[in-house]
Design a protein around this motif. Structure first.
Motif, PDB file in Angstrom:
ATOM      1  N   ASN A 220       1.065   4.586   2.505  1.00 58.31           N
ATOM      2  CA  ASN A 220       0.044   4.300   3.763  1.00 58.31           C
ATOM      3  C   ASN A 220       0.248   5.311   4.753  1.00 58.31           C
ATOM      4  O   ASN A 220       1.446   6.024   5.057  1.00 58.31           O
TER       5      ASN A 220
ATOM      6  N   GLN B 298      -8.877   3.237   1.436  1.00 63.23           N
ATOM      7  CA  GLN B 298      -9.430   3.414   2.817  1.00 63.23           C
ATOM      8  C   GLN B 298     -10.737   3.808   2.987  1.00 63.23           C
ATOM      9  O   GLN B 298     -11.188   3.758   4.253  1.00 63.23           O
TER      10      GLN B 298
ATOM     11  N   SER C 293     -11.765  -0.496   2.608  1.00 65.08           N
ATOM     12  CA  SER C 293     -10.805  -1.380   3.167  1.00 65.08           C
ATOM     13  C   SER C 293      -9.690  -1.022   3.992  1.00 65.08           C
ATOM     14  O   SER C 293      -9.220   0.084   3.824  1.00 65.08           O
ATOM     15  N   LYS C 294      -9.446  -1.829   5.123  1.00 62.87           N
ATOM     16  CA  LYS C 294      -7.938  -1.561   5.842  1.00 62.87           C
ATOM     17  C   LYS C 294      -7.591  -3.000   6.316  1.00 62.87           C
ATOM     18  O   LYS C 294      -8.204  -3.960   6.416  1.00 62.87           O
TER      19      LYS C 294
ATOM     20  N   GLU D 110       0.873  -1.109   0.098  1.00 62.83           N
ATOM     21  CA  GLU D 110      -0.077  -0.055   0.074  1.00 62.83           C
ATOM     22  C   GLU D 110       0.959   1.180   0.013  1.00 62.83           C
ATOM     23  O   GLU D 110       1.480   1.568   0.968  1.00 62.83           O
TER      24      GLU D 110
ATOM     25  N   THR E 208      -3.199   2.228   6.170  1.00 66.55           N
ATOM     26  CA  THR E 208      -4.333   2.410   5.263  1.00 66.55           C
ATOM     27  C   THR E 208      -3.867   3.215   4.073  1.00 66.55           C
ATOM     28  O   THR E 208      -2.504   3.764   3.898  1.00 66.55           O
ATOM     29  N   SER E 209      -4.371   3.116   2.839  1.00 63.37           N
ATOM     30  CA  SER E 209      -4.088   3.695   1.583  1.00 63.37           C
ATOM     31  C   SER E 209      -5.087   4.703   1.171  1.00 63.37           C
ATOM     32  O   SER E 209      -6.264   4.426   1.357  1.00 63.37           O
TER      33      SER E 209
END
Length: 273
Positions: free
Chosen positions: A38, A74, A77-78, A35, A69-70
Motif C-alpha cells: 500500500n 486503487q 476503491s480506497k 492491502e 491504497t493498493s
C-alpha cells in the motif's frame, strides 16, 4: 453445554456490529495487512470553527487523515481513516471504504460481490454491503426497493462506513459529526465523486461490557443491548441516514433534493416485528 447469555448476545451483535472499539492505527512505516504494497497519503488539517467548549476556551481539533491504497484496488476503491485529536489526545476515529462502481464495472465486469471478494480480508463490510442489498449484477434487490430508495442506488460511487468511535467523555459534543463530515468531504474529492453513503449501525463492544453485568437477567441484558443499538440508529437518522427497505442498512444521499431528505427521523421505516 449451555452458552452464557452474554456470550450469545455478543455473537448476535457481531452480525451487525461495524463499530469496533479498538481499531489498529497504522504508524509510519507500517503496512496494512489488508492491502499489500500500500501507498499512504497522509495529511493533517485543523478545524477551528467547531467548538466543543465555550468560545474563549475552545481548543483546536486536529484531524489526521490516512488513505492507504493498493495497486490492485486503487482504480476503483480506497479506504479513508480519520483520527481526531484534542490537545494532543486522541478522542475519536472513523473509517470508511470508498467504491467507484462505474470504474469497478469497467475494470471487473463480473458480479459485484465477486469483484469485491478481494476486499473481504479484514474489510467484510464492503462484501456484506453488496450481498445484503444488491443482486450479482450490481442492481438493488427488488425486496429492498421501497420509498424513498429506488433504482438510483444502482449507480454512482458509494462510501461504506465501517467504523466510528468517540471516547465517552467527548460524546454528545459534536465530535462524531465532525468525523463523519471529514470522511464524506474526502470522498467527495475522489475522482468518481460521491452519491451515497451507507452504514449498518452497531453497538460498541466496550459499551456493552460496561453496561452489562452478571447480576442482570437475560431480559435486562437484552434491553440494555437494544438501547445501545437504538441510540446508534437515532444518531445516524439525525445525520440524515434513512433505512433501506427492511434491512439493517441505512443510506445517506448526497443530493439534498433526494426524497429521503423529506422523511423525518420519526417517519423513517422500522423493520416489521
Amino acid at each position: 453445554m449451555k452458552i452464557p447469555f452474554e456470550t450469545q448476545l455478543h455473537q448476535e451483535l457481531e452480525q451487525f456490529t461495524l463499530l469496533p472499539y479498538d481499531a489498529p492505527k497504522l504508524q509510519d512505516g507500517d503496512t496494512n495487512p489488508e492491502e499489500e504494497n500500500n501507498h499512504t497519503n497522509k495529511g493533517t488539517v485543523i478545524t477551528s470553527s467547531v467548538s466543543l467548549y465555550p468560545p474563549k476556551t475552545s481548543p483546536e481539533i486536529h484531524l489526521e487523515y490516512e488513505i492507504p491504497t493498493s495497486p490492485k484496488l486503487q482504480h476503483f476503491s480506497k479506504k479513508f481513516d480519520v483520527w481526531a485529536t484534542l490537545n494532543g489526545t486522541e478522542v475519536g476515529q472513523a473509517r470508511a471504504r470508498y467504491i467507484d462502481r462505474r470504474r469497478l464495472k469497467q475494470l471487473k465486469p463480473l458480479s459485484m460481490s465477486k469483484s469485491l471478494q478481494e476486499l473481504n480480508d479484514g474489510d467484510s463490510d464492503a462484501l456484506a454491503f453488496t450481498q445484503q442489498l444488491f443482486n450479482d449484477n450490481g442492481t438493488l434487490q427488488a425486496k429492498n426497493i421501497m420509498y424513498p430508495w429506488g433504482n438510483e442506488l444502482n449507480k454512482g460511487a458509494v462510501l461504506i462506513l465501517s467504523y466510528l468511535m468517540v471516547e465517552k467523555e467527548f460524546r454528545r459534543q459534536g465530535m462524531a459529526r465532525i468525523l463523519l463530515n471529514a470522511v464524506i468531504e474526502k470522498a467527495k474529492n475522489a475522482k468518481g465523486g460521491l452519491q451515497f453513503m451507507f452504514v449498518r449501525p452497531g453497538a460498541i463492544p466496550a459499551d456493552l461490557d460496561d453496561a452489562i453485568n452478571d447480576t442482570m437477567s437475560s431480559e435486562e441484558q437484552a434491553a440494555v443491548a437494544k438501547s445501545i443499538y437504538d441510540t446508534a440508529v437515532r444518531f445516524y437518522r439525525s445525520f440524515g441516514f434513512r433505512r433501506v427497505g427492511h434491512t439493517k442498512w441505512f443510506c445517506l444521499a448526497m443530493d439534498p433534493s433526494h426524497p429521503s431528505h423529506r422523511i423525518t427521523p420519526t417517519e423513517d421505516r422500522n423493520p416489521p416485528i
